[in-house]
Write an enzyme that holds these catalytic residues in place. Structure first.
Site, PDB file in Angstrom:
ATOM      1  CG  LEU A   1      29.076  25.195  44.621  1.00  0.00           C
ATOM      2  CD1 LEU A   1      28.762  24.064  44.140  1.00  0.00           C
ATOM      3  CD2 LEU A   1      29.369  26.192  43.475  1.00  0.00           C
TER       4      LEU A   1
ATOM      5  N   GLY B   1      33.555  25.994  46.961  1.00  0.00           N
ATOM      6  CA  GLY B   1      33.714  26.617  45.907  1.00  0.00           C
ATOM      7  C   GLY B   1      34.591  27.898  45.835  1.00  0.00           C
TER       8      GLY B   1
ATOM      9  CG  ASN C   1      33.046  21.971  53.090  1.00  0.00           C
ATOM     10  OD1 ASN C   1      33.249  22.464  51.874  1.00  0.00           O
ATOM     11  ND2 ASN C   1      31.790  22.427  53.788  1.00  0.00           N
ATOM     12  CD  GLU C   2      33.867  20.535  47.307  1.00  0.00           C
ATOM     13  OE1 GLU C   2      33.618  21.393  46.789  1.00  0.00           O
ATOM     14  OE2 GLU C   2      34.441  20.125  48.395  1.00  0.00           O
TER      15      GLU C   2
END
Length: 253
Positions: A62, A107, A130-131
């Site tokens: 993102l 993303g 890796n959010e």
């Protein structure tokens, strides 16, 4: 189209992400890709799709620089768009292969996970979700997608630490299916997808949808409650500070 390039040859569509150097995902890229795949899904003249980028990136995930500046209305609209797009991608009925041309975190990894097969170029690249370290709550639907390929134990361990894999590690845990030299990436992807396309299309598609039935249900479920929790965390001071630090780092490069 401003963010993707499409070529069609021998009933095979190749979609190349083309948004700057890193192909960071914003509303425009997601909308163009979603619309294109809907058109292809309804087009009997196209039997399969390869998704790819340009080295050293597949997609950096993102576009945090753009997302950080969104107001509450824009942020909610974007996250709804992204989750709906993910559901559409998972339920895409035709053969879909990711030719991963470089870095593919967050993303970018989600897009690859929704494909039927992932071939990655060799190199010093990273792939994974890796959010959590970024301060973004992982929805159940994304966990279901990750664990579909990695299994629940590996997906849980890697998600809760935000682990990013190098290509060799990704191959070992089943996050990717094949590792090739960059110059062989599209050739390998074409070879694999043509094997799918040689099979009777309706039988193949219905079998894919049957295999993914539980996964499709998970990613297509009403995510209003999950989205509310994600947005509350998105606007929290701790997450805003993490994002600010990441963006400052990106802008120094």
């Amino acid at each position: 189209m401003n963010t993707i390039k499409v070529s069609v040859k021998d009933r095979l569509a190749t979609i190349t992400f083309s948004r700057g150097k890193s192909n960071a995902l914003n509303g425009e890229l997601i909308t163009e890709l979603d619309d294109m795949l809907k058109n292809i899904s309804a087009d009997d003249n196209i039997g399969g799709v390869i998704l790819t980028g340009t080295a050293p990136f597949f997609s950096a995930g993102l576009d945090l620089v753009e997302l950080y500046e969104y107001d509450e209305v824009q942020a909610k609209a974007f996250w709804k768009l992204f989750l709906n797009f993910t559901a559409n991608l998972v339920a895409f009925k035709k053969p879909l292969i990711a030719a991963i041309s470089g870095h593919s975190p967050a993303g970018g990894c989600v897009i690859a996970l929704a494909c039927d097969y992932r071939i990655m170029a060799e190199g010093q690249f990273i792939i994974g979700l890796n959010e959590v370290p970024v301060g973004i709550i992982v929805p159940s639907s994304i966990f279901q997608l990750y664990s579909f390929w990695l299994g629940k134990a590996e997906a849980t361990r890697s998600l809760l630490t935000g682990k990013l894999y190098n290509p060799e590690e990704a191959l070992k845990v089943g996050l990717i299916d094949e590792l090739v030299k960059n110059e062989s990436l599209l050739t390998a992807a074409e070879r694999k997808i043509k094997k799918y396309m040689e099979l009777e299309s309706n039988t193949w598609s219905q079998s894919k949808l049957n295999i993914r039935e539980e996964l499709i249900r998970a990613v297509s479920a009403d995510q209003t409650e999950t989205l509310d929790k994600m947005l509350a965390q998105w606007w929290s001071p701790t997450t805003r500070q993490i994002l600010k630090t990441i963006i400052a780092s990106l802008q120094r490069k």
